[in-house]
Design an enzyme around this catalytic site. Sequence first.
Site, short mmCIF file in Angstrom:
data_model
loop_
_atom_site.label_atom_id
_atom_site.label_comp_id
_atom_site.label_asym_id
_atom_site.label_seq_id
_atom_site.Cartn_x
_atom_site.Cartn_y
_atom_site.Cartn_z
N ASP A 51 -6.27 -12.83 4.42
CA ASP A 51 -6.94 -11.53 4.36
C ASP A 51 -8.36 -11.73 3.80
O ASP A 51 -8.53 -11.93 2.60
CB ASP A 51 -6.14 -10.58 3.44
N SER B 89 -5.44 -0.94 1.17
CA SER B 89 -6.83 -1.40 1.10
C SER B 89 -7.59 -0.66 -0.01
O SER B 89 -7.20 -0.71 -1.17
CB SER B 89 -7.46 -1.24 2.49
N HIS C 168 -5.66 -8.29 6.90
CA HIS C 168 -5.80 -7.02 6.20
C HIS C 168 -5.00 -5.94 6.93
O HIS C 168 -5.54 -5.18 7.72
CB HIS C 168 -7.29 -6.66 6.16
C1 MLT Z 1 -12.59 -2.05 -0.92
O1 MLT Z 1 -13.76 -1.80 -0.75
O2 MLT Z 1 -11.82 -1.38 -1.63
C2 MLT Z 1 -12.05 -3.25 -0.21
O3 MLT Z 1 -13.08 -4.09 0.17
C3 MLT Z 1 -11.24 -2.86 0.97
C4 MLT Z 1 -11.99 -2.00 1.93
O4 MLT Z 1 -11.97 -0.81 1.78
O5 MLT Z 1 -12.62 -2.52 2.86
#
Ligand code: MLT
Length: 200
Positions: A153, A103, A184
Amino acid sequence: MTLAHKYVEGSPDAPVLLLLHGTGGSPDDLLGLARELSPDAAVLAPAGPVSEHGAARWFRRLAEGVFDHEDVVKRANELADFVVEAREKYGLGDRRLVAIGFSNGANIAAAVVLLRPEVVREAALFASMSPVPQPPDHDLSATRVFLANGERDPMAPLASTEELIGLLRERGADVVTQRHPGGHQITEDGVRAAARWITI
Ligand code: MLT
């Protein structure tokens, strides 16, 4: 050292895994994953230096999925400098290093690959998206990237993942992708595919 972190020594014959947690995570989050990917690997696990209402992240965002690109560039350079520092401190020499990110951690790993390819040449990215819109045109012909993404996702939409894959391939990177029907998350199939990819 510039980033708080955990370092666990491993076999010199295995890669060093740079573990990059997701939003709200910690250096411990991906230790289990690291063991599944490469049981004897040393691990270097920093903590994301940015706080979003107390949740650790790697760079600032303006809203979910809307990144502060200036901060992405600044933080990617900070992380790259940290890796250089850690190589020195832990005597890693030219040992192979593979970034493993989930992520937000996968997004900063992608940024380092695009912006500082000499520091991170290999990365396995789980639930990643494109971190910077127009990265410099670095030669990535020595770069290998594995990406696992969910078809449903909402946080890392496939259009953004495809953009990242395009940016990497246009610059000559060797890119391997895996898709799963979920969201996700990190799946068992994704872990197995990444483990195989690491041993090649
Ligand atoms: C981010 O902010 O890098 C992406 O949206 C994934 C997350 O951290 O939620």
